[in-house]
Design a protein around this motif. Structure first.
Motif, PDB file in Angstrom:
ATOM      1  N   UNK A   4      19.502  36.058  53.104  1.00 24.22           N
ATOM      2  CA  UNK A   4      19.235  34.618  53.022  1.00 24.22           C
ATOM      3  C   UNK A   4      19.961  33.991  51.832  1.00 24.22           C
ATOM      4  N   UNK A   5      19.966  34.677  50.717  1.00 26.75           N
ATOM      5  CA  UNK A   5      20.676  34.171  49.532  1.00 26.75           C
ATOM      6  C   UNK A   5      22.181  34.114  49.803  1.00 26.75           C
ATOM      7  N   UNK A   6      22.698  35.108  50.472  1.00 29.04           N
ATOM      8  CA  UNK A   6      24.126  35.147  50.811  1.00 29.04           C
ATOM      9  C   UNK A   6      24.472  33.981  51.742  1.00 29.04           C
ATOM     10  N   UNK A   7      23.636  33.745  52.724  1.00 26.67           N
ATOM     11  CA  UNK A   7      23.864  32.621  53.645  1.00 26.67           C
ATOM     12  C   UNK A   7      23.775  31.298  52.887  1.00 26.67           C
ATOM     13  N   UNK A   8      22.819  31.193  51.976  1.00 30.61           N
ATOM     14  CA  UNK A   8      22.661  29.962  51.189  1.00 30.61           C
ATOM     15  C   UNK A   8      23.902  29.712  50.327  1.00 30.61           C
ATOM     16  N   UNK A   9      24.457  30.753  49.709  1.00 23.83           N
ATOM     17  CA  UNK A   9      25.686  30.612  48.902  1.00 23.83           C
ATOM     18  C   UNK A   9      26.848  30.154  49.774  1.00 23.83           C
ATOM     19  N   UNK A  10      26.946  30.729  50.968  1.00 23.03           N
ATOM     20  CA  UNK A  10      28.017  30.332  51.891  1.00 23.03           C
ATOM     21  C   UNK A  10      27.843  28.869  52.292  1.00 23.03           C
ATOM     22  N   UNK A  11      26.624  28.449  52.561  1.00 19.25           N
ATOM     23  CA  UNK A  11      26.359  27.054  52.930  1.00 19.25           C
ATOM     24  C   UNK A  11      26.713  26.113  51.777  1.00 19.25           C
ATOM     25  N   UNK A  12      26.370  26.504  50.551  1.00 24.60           N
ATOM     26  CA  UNK A  12      26.699  25.675  49.387  1.00 24.60           C
ATOM     27  C   UNK A  12      28.213  25.544  49.227  1.00 24.60           C
ATOM     28  N   UNK A  13      28.927  26.663  49.387  1.00 23.01           N
ATOM     29  CA  UNK A  13      30.386  26.627  49.281  1.00 23.01           C
ATOM     30  C   UNK A  13      30.982  25.779  50.398  1.00 23.01           C
ATOM     31  N   UNK A  14      30.424  25.921  51.598  1.00 21.86           N
ATOM     32  CA  UNK A  14      30.896  25.129  52.726  1.00 21.86           C
ATOM     33  C   UNK A  14      30.666  23.638  52.461  1.00 21.86           C
ATOM     34  N   UNK A  15      29.499  23.301  51.927  1.00 21.16           N
ATOM     35  CA  UNK A  15      29.193  21.907  51.594  1.00 21.16           C
ATOM     36  C   UNK A  15      30.192  21.373  50.564  1.00 21.16           C
ATOM     37  N   UNK A  16      30.486  22.178  49.542  1.00 17.90           N
ATOM     38  CA  UNK A  16      31.448  21.757  48.526  1.00 17.90           C
ATOM     39  C   UNK A  16      32.848  21.575  49.122  1.00 17.90           C
TER      40      UNK A  16
END
Length: 102
Positions: A4-16
């Motif tokens: 879940x943390x890995x997916x959240x980091x990917x989502x944050x990077x994608x958002x950026x």
């Protein structure tokens, strides 16, 4: 690190990345608009230059034709210019006659 943390980091990077893409697209649109304005200005300036060059050319011809003292080079240039213009007029008249006859 959990999934879940890995997916959240990917989502944050994608958002950026999406945010950066939007900013780059906005910058690109602004640059395109500025380029278009510069091209329009360049076109106006080229038209002005062409008009002023024609006026200068006509002023030189008028000066020579008006009896101003001319250098031999200016006199020869005037004669050459007049011959060219007369030849252009004759060609245009010939084209018109051909169109009338055809």
């Amino acid at each position: 690190m959990g999934l879940e943390q890995h997916i959240q980091r990917i989502e944050e990077k994608l958002f950026l990345l999406l945010k950066k893409l939007q900013q780059e697209q906005a910058d690109n649109a602004l640059l395109k608009e500025q380029l278009q304005l510069q091209q329009q200005e360049t076109s106006r300036q080229q038209q002005t230059i062409a008009m002023l060059e024609e006026k200068l050319h006509l002023a030189k011809i008028a000066g020579v034709a008006g009896g101003k003292p001319a250098t031999p080079e200016e006199d020869e240039e005037f004669k050459k210019e007049m011959r060219n213009r007369i030849n252009d007029y004759i060609r245009e008249i010939d084209r018109c006659i051909a169109l009338l006859n055809g």
